[in-house]
Design a protein around this motif. Structure first.
Motif, PDB file in Angstrom:
ATOM      1  N   HIS A  54      -2.506  -6.427  36.815  1.00 36.31           N
ATOM      2  CA  HIS A  54      -3.509  -6.756  37.826  1.00 36.31           C
ATOM      3  C   HIS A  54      -2.851  -7.314  39.073  1.00 36.31           C
ATOM      4  CE1 HIS A  54      -5.046  -7.141  33.733  1.00 36.31           C
ATOM      5  NE2 HIS A  54      -6.103  -6.509  34.196  1.00 36.31           N
ATOM      6  N   HIS A  98      -2.446  -1.489  31.798  1.00 39.38           N
ATOM      7  CA  HIS A  98      -2.328  -1.849  33.215  1.00 39.38           C
ATOM      8  C   HIS A  98      -2.111  -3.345  33.411  1.00 39.38           C
ATOM      9  CE1 HIS A  98      -6.641  -2.419  32.277  1.00 39.38           C
ATOM     10  NE2 HIS A  98      -6.537  -3.442  33.080  1.00 39.38           N
ATOM     11  N   HIS A 104      -2.353  -5.527  29.989  1.00 42.13           N
ATOM     12  CA  HIS A 104      -3.078  -5.298  28.736  1.00 42.13           C
ATOM     13  C   HIS A 104      -3.593  -3.870  28.627  1.00 42.13           C
ATOM     14  CE1 HIS A 104      -7.358  -6.526  30.351  1.00 42.13           C
ATOM     15  NE2 HIS A 104      -6.698  -5.793  31.217  1.00 42.13           N
ATOM     16  N   GLU A 159      -9.239  -9.917  37.541  1.00 41.55           N
ATOM     17  CA  GLU A 159     -10.199  -8.974  36.962  1.00 41.55           C
ATOM     18  C   GLU A 159     -11.104  -9.755  36.010  1.00 41.55           C
ATOM     19  OE1 GLU A 159      -9.512  -4.769  34.802  1.00 41.55           O
ATOM     20  OE2 GLU A 159      -8.893  -6.502  33.629  1.00 41.55           O
TER      21      GLU A 159
END
Ligand code: ZN
Length: 214
Positions: free
Chosen positions: A144, A142, A178, A148
């Motif tokens: 962002h 995923h 990542h 995060e």
């Protein structure tokens, strides 16, 4: 105790010291700081600076050497509180208050593939959750939409950037895609704080995303 190698940056330390972080991020920073001597020292520096600026505000005129005195105080080694007797706990104090105990008090819900989450009750624009990732298991890859913050509490994970173990904080921003993978051995438990939904690259997690509020 192993000391973390990934520690909070100056921006986060400053915003935490100023009380300017949403509760979920502040919880992630407090959790990391409780496991990291270097982060605690860094934070103490910013808190001293904040106190220094405030106390100077109260005087009629700021002395010419106020700034240099502030900076000198930053160089002083902050007192690190002596550690209490080691207790075999996974969750440090800032988290036990939210969970109401240690790991066995966490109310997990399943995300699939053995991965579990527990969303913590925080106010403000960011969300905090505990994640349980079985050893060797990957989290769907995923990106962002915001920031995060992930603090490792048990086990370790690796992604495209590095390896993160207990006490480490990973600061992921919009430019990072990542796929964290829990290390073989102990199951990985982390605290993750986000202020926007993740960008999953695969269809399945995208479909399930609203349900899991991730
Ligand atoms: Zn991420």
């Amino acid at each position: 105790m192993r000391q973390p190698t990934h520690i909070l940056n100056d921006d986060l330390a400053m915003r935490y010291a100023a009380g300017a972080l949403p509760e979920a991020y502040a919880l992630a920073v407090a959790t990391h700081v409780s496991l990291c001597d270097e982060a605690r020292a860094k934070l103490a520096g910013y808190e001293a600076l904040g106190g220094c600026v405030l106390s100077d505000c109260e005087t009629e005129a700021v002395a010419d050497d106020a700034l240099s005195r502030c900076l000198e105080r930053l160089d002083e080694k902050p007192a690190v509180k002596p550690k209490t007797a080691p207790v075999c706990k996974v969750l440090p104090a800032p988290l036990t208050d939210y969970v109401g105990g240690d790991v066995n008090a966490i109310k997990w819900s399943r995300l699939g593939g053995g991965v579990r989450q527990s969303i913590l009750r925080t106010s403000g624009s960011a969300t905090a959750r505990l994640l349980y990732i079985p050893a060797g298991q990957a989290v769907p890859d995923h990106g962002h939409n915001g920031m995060e913050l992930t603090v490792v509490l048990q086990g370790a994970f690796s992604d495209e950037t590095d390896r993160f173990a207990r006490g480490d904080i990973e600061i992921a921003t919009e430019d990072l895609d990542h796929q964290p993978i829990a290390e073989a051995g102990a199951d990985c438990i982390c605290l993750a704080a986000t202020d926007a939904p993740l960008r999953f690259n695969a269809l399945m997690p995208r479909l399930l995303q609203p349900l899991f509020r991730i």
